[in-house]
Design a protein around this motif. Sequence first.
Motif, short mmCIF file in Angstrom:
data_model
loop_
_atom_site.label_atom_id
_atom_site.label_comp_id
_atom_site.label_asym_id
_atom_site.label_seq_id
_atom_site.Cartn_x
_atom_site.Cartn_y
_atom_site.Cartn_z
N VAL A 143 -3.69 94.57 44.92
CA VAL A 143 -3.38 93.28 44.30
C VAL A 143 -3.23 92.27 45.43
O VAL A 143 -2.36 92.41 46.29
CB VAL A 143 -2.10 93.36 43.46
CG1 VAL A 143 -1.76 91.97 42.89
CG2 VAL A 143 -2.25 94.37 42.33
N ASN A 145 -3.69 88.80 42.23
CA ASN A 145 -4.97 89.10 41.60
C ASN A 145 -5.33 90.57 41.83
O ASN A 145 -5.56 90.99 42.96
CB ASN A 145 -6.07 88.22 42.16
CG ASN A 145 -5.86 86.76 41.83
OD1 ASN A 145 -5.61 86.41 40.68
ND2 ASN A 145 -5.93 85.90 42.84
N GLY A 173 -12.30 93.21 38.55
CA GLY A 173 -11.18 92.43 39.06
C GLY A 173 -11.56 91.02 39.42
O GLY A 173 -12.70 90.58 39.21
N LYS A 174 -10.59 90.31 39.96
CA LYS A 174 -10.77 88.91 40.32
C LYS A 174 -10.16 88.67 41.69
O LYS A 174 -9.07 89.15 41.99
CB LYS A 174 -10.10 88.01 39.27
CG LYS A 174 -10.22 86.53 39.55
CD LYS A 174 -9.66 85.71 38.40
CE LYS A 174 -8.17 85.86 38.27
NZ LYS A 174 -7.59 84.92 37.26
N LEU A 175 -10.92 87.94 42.53
CA LEU A 175 -10.44 87.57 43.85
C LEU A 175 -10.45 86.05 43.96
O LEU A 175 -11.51 85.43 43.87
CB LEU A 175 -11.32 88.17 44.95
CG LEU A 175 -11.31 89.70 45.11
CD1 LEU A 175 -12.30 90.11 46.19
CD2 LEU A 175 -9.92 90.20 45.45
N ASP A 176 -9.27 85.48 44.13
CA ASP A 176 -9.16 84.05 44.37
C ASP A 176 -9.20 83.84 45.88
O ASP A 176 -8.21 84.05 46.58
CB ASP A 176 -7.85 83.51 43.78
CG ASP A 176 -7.77 81.99 43.85
OD1 ASP A 176 -8.56 81.39 44.60
OD2 ASP A 176 -6.90 81.42 43.18
N LYS A 227 -6.64 81.98 47.97
CA LYS A 227 -5.33 82.55 48.27
C LYS A 227 -5.35 83.52 49.44
O LYS A 227 -4.31 84.07 49.81
CB LYS A 227 -4.79 83.25 47.03
CG LYS A 227 -4.43 82.29 45.90
CD LYS A 227 -3.71 82.99 44.77
CE LYS A 227 -3.28 81.98 43.70
NZ LYS A 227 -2.54 82.62 42.59
N LEU A 277 -13.77 81.52 43.57
CA LEU A 277 -13.33 82.61 42.70
C LEU A 277 -14.47 83.61 42.54
O LEU A 277 -15.60 83.24 42.22
CB LEU A 277 -12.92 82.06 41.33
CG LEU A 277 -12.24 83.04 40.38
CD1 LEU A 277 -10.89 83.49 40.93
CD2 LEU A 277 -12.06 82.39 39.01
N GLN A 306 -15.46 87.01 40.46
CA GLN A 306 -15.11 87.84 39.31
C GLN A 306 -16.14 88.96 39.18
O GLN A 306 -17.35 88.70 39.10
CB GLN A 306 -15.08 87.01 38.03
CG GLN A 306 -13.96 85.98 38.00
CD GLN A 306 -14.03 85.10 36.75
OE1 GLN A 306 -14.93 84.28 36.62
NE2 GLN A 306 -13.06 85.28 35.86
#
Length: 821
Positions: free
Chosen positions: A364, A368, A391-394, A397, A412, A414
């Motif tokens: 995480v 995310n 999953g999702k990676l911003d 951040k 972003l 996805q």
Amino acid sequence: MKKTLKIAGITLGVILLLLLILPFAFQGKLAKLVKEEGNKMLNAQFDFRTLNISLLRNFPSASVSLEDFWLKGTGPFENDTLIQAGELTAAVNLFSLFGDGGYDISRIIVKDTRVHAIVLEDGRPNWDVMKPSPDAETPEDETAQETFRIKLQKLSVDNLSVVYDDRQGGVFADLSRLEADCSGDFGSDRTVVDLKMETPSLTCRTGGIPLLNKVSLEADMDVDADLAGGKFTLRENMLRLNAIQLNLDGWLAQTKQGMDMDLRLNTNEVGFKELLSLIPAIYAKDFQDLKTDGKVTLNAFARGSMEGNTKVPQFEVNLDVKDAMFRYPSLPAGVEKINISALVRNAGGPLDATEISVAPFDFVLAGNPFSLNATVKTPVSDPDFHLTARGKLDLGKVKEVYPLDDMQLNGLVQADLELGGRLSMVEKEQFEQMQAKGSLRLNQMKLVLKDMPPVDIQQSVFTFSPRYLQLSETTVNIGKNDLTLDSRFENYLGYALKGSTLKGTLNVSSNHLNLNDFMSADTTAAVAEVPADTAAMGVIRVPENIDFQMQAAFRELLFDKMTLTDGKGTLLVRNGTVDMRNLSFNTMGGSVTMNGAYAAPQNKQPELNAAFNMRNISFAQAYQDLGLVQQLAPIFAGLKGNFSGNLQIDTPLDATMSPVMSAVQGKGALSTKDLSLSGVKFIDQVADIVKKPSLKEIKVKDLNIDFEIKDGRVTTKPFDLKLGDYNMNLSGSTGLDQTIDYTGKITMPADGIASKLGTVDMTIGGTFTFPKVGIDMASLARNAAEQALKGLGEKLGNDSKGSEKKKSVINKALDLFKKKK
């Protein structure tokens, strides 16, 4: 007593003097002998700058040193240096040279050395350089073997770099700046080897998968070496990979078939922080301040026999990470809930029986979650794989968990995809048996790096299916450059798993694209004239395992000094070659249509074979933009006007993507309707010779020239150059050395005094900077005399006396011109 001491002193002085002088007396002859004998023994090129002998440096041992030594291969390896050493030194006990117990080499020193070992795709290694001995199979008696036994005691290595590139097995290793000491009595049947070594950078890859990446390695090992039996047992030892400290237990033994082993890795003190040290970006950035938590288990062993590439021992590497995290104290967030279970194992036997599993790899990042699972079986014969990613990676951040310094990252990512099946299913087009579904999405992605143009992708979607990988219309902005792409790729799984050919269609368009921004020096290119390290640009390589049909359209494209606008055409990319079909664009004040091929596969010099159809191209602009014109036709610099024509060219290209001028072959034709020759030096000289200054500013109409380019010269067929009332017919050649070699005739005007001179032979030599125009004065005199006597002949009649008088007058006129010369 005094006399005895005096004699002893003199004797000692003489001995010391001989020890100093004798090496210098023989080392020149010895160096020549070493080179001659070495070349007899080697299928390779080798040389060294100096050979030094010292009887004092390691007394009572004699030191023999080679400085600036290098060894190159032949054939496919003629451009590859196997060994390049600053110094190779051996210290030999002088007394062992006179006994039969073997040469006692107390020490070997290797300094500032680079080794580049290569195995080609067909299995040929570049280190197989020894010529076969004609009596290689003749058995030697024990006495001979004992005489040539070498008793090494110590090996010292200072600054050794090694690259191992096995292109057949897909194994690559790069070891840099190794410092090592290895000692033991290698002339005995049994000894304890003490090995100490350290390198700041070790990289290992197999099958394209990185195992170690620029890892710092340190080793301190004691090995019980049974040299007679070929068995090596590990005693006290320590290995360190970055922050991971471990040791090995067990033994290795040589066999006729290969090697037996029983090795186990002990990692009792490894924690998650030490494991993270294997990631270069983390280990290099404030590693000591990094806060970590979590439980780590790492086990590895290898037990059994290894026989070449056909059999491997039973082995297993097992990594288990539970509930781990890491965080930099200076940043607001970290990476949490890290769970990894990775296993690589083989029950013993063929390498194809290896199984690889990473299930799961979860984490995480700043809130995310992301999850990855992957398994691979039968990796050699027919990879059986299964992969899921969700999953999702911003990306915005990432700066909250890792110090990015001068980097800016946003966007972003996805992922929701699943891939599974066998490579053979792809190759046999059994797509219904495959699993391939999902997508990978990029939104509002932006990357800014120091000294690099920013990269901006507003939106992009990769859609996966068993048969295709679809890329939706995507616009990428790189600095001021923009590219809009949409494509569909076939065999993307075969390309990813085994490097087989990636096929597809690709549409590319751009409003502004400066290719100079994307070109860099290519040190692996074989260039003929321009060294790679001095090149401002670099070779654009074409992968050999892609097969694309591309439709290209661009409004403005910059390449070197050229500006191309409103371009369009079809590009077929296949087998390391770009086939250009009806590629049209505007440039240099006119337009060009191009058909041809650019070939630039890996490790080969690029080539261009193309035909150009040109319309209304500016002479001056062509000279300014094209290096080919500057060297072969510098006269273009002073011409005012436009030309049309065609050019067929075949040439290798150098490291700057420019033609290798001495190797250019071609032919063509050009024509011009309105050309100003003002300022052209050889025209000025012609005007001065015929006493007609107005010719210096005259314009030429309807000029047509056919030419051929060969061996560094441009040869023109005979062509007419009309200068007002004067007409020249010229042919000849110009060269890379700027020389001119033209011959021809100049025809005088039909009226006026000069009309009586008719046609006169002429030459143009010298260089473009300093041309030399020559008029055949003898033919000029003959024509003048014949015209002057034409009327006289009518008065003298045609009898023999009249003819004799005419000849006499002509000869006197010719003599007059000779005297003036």
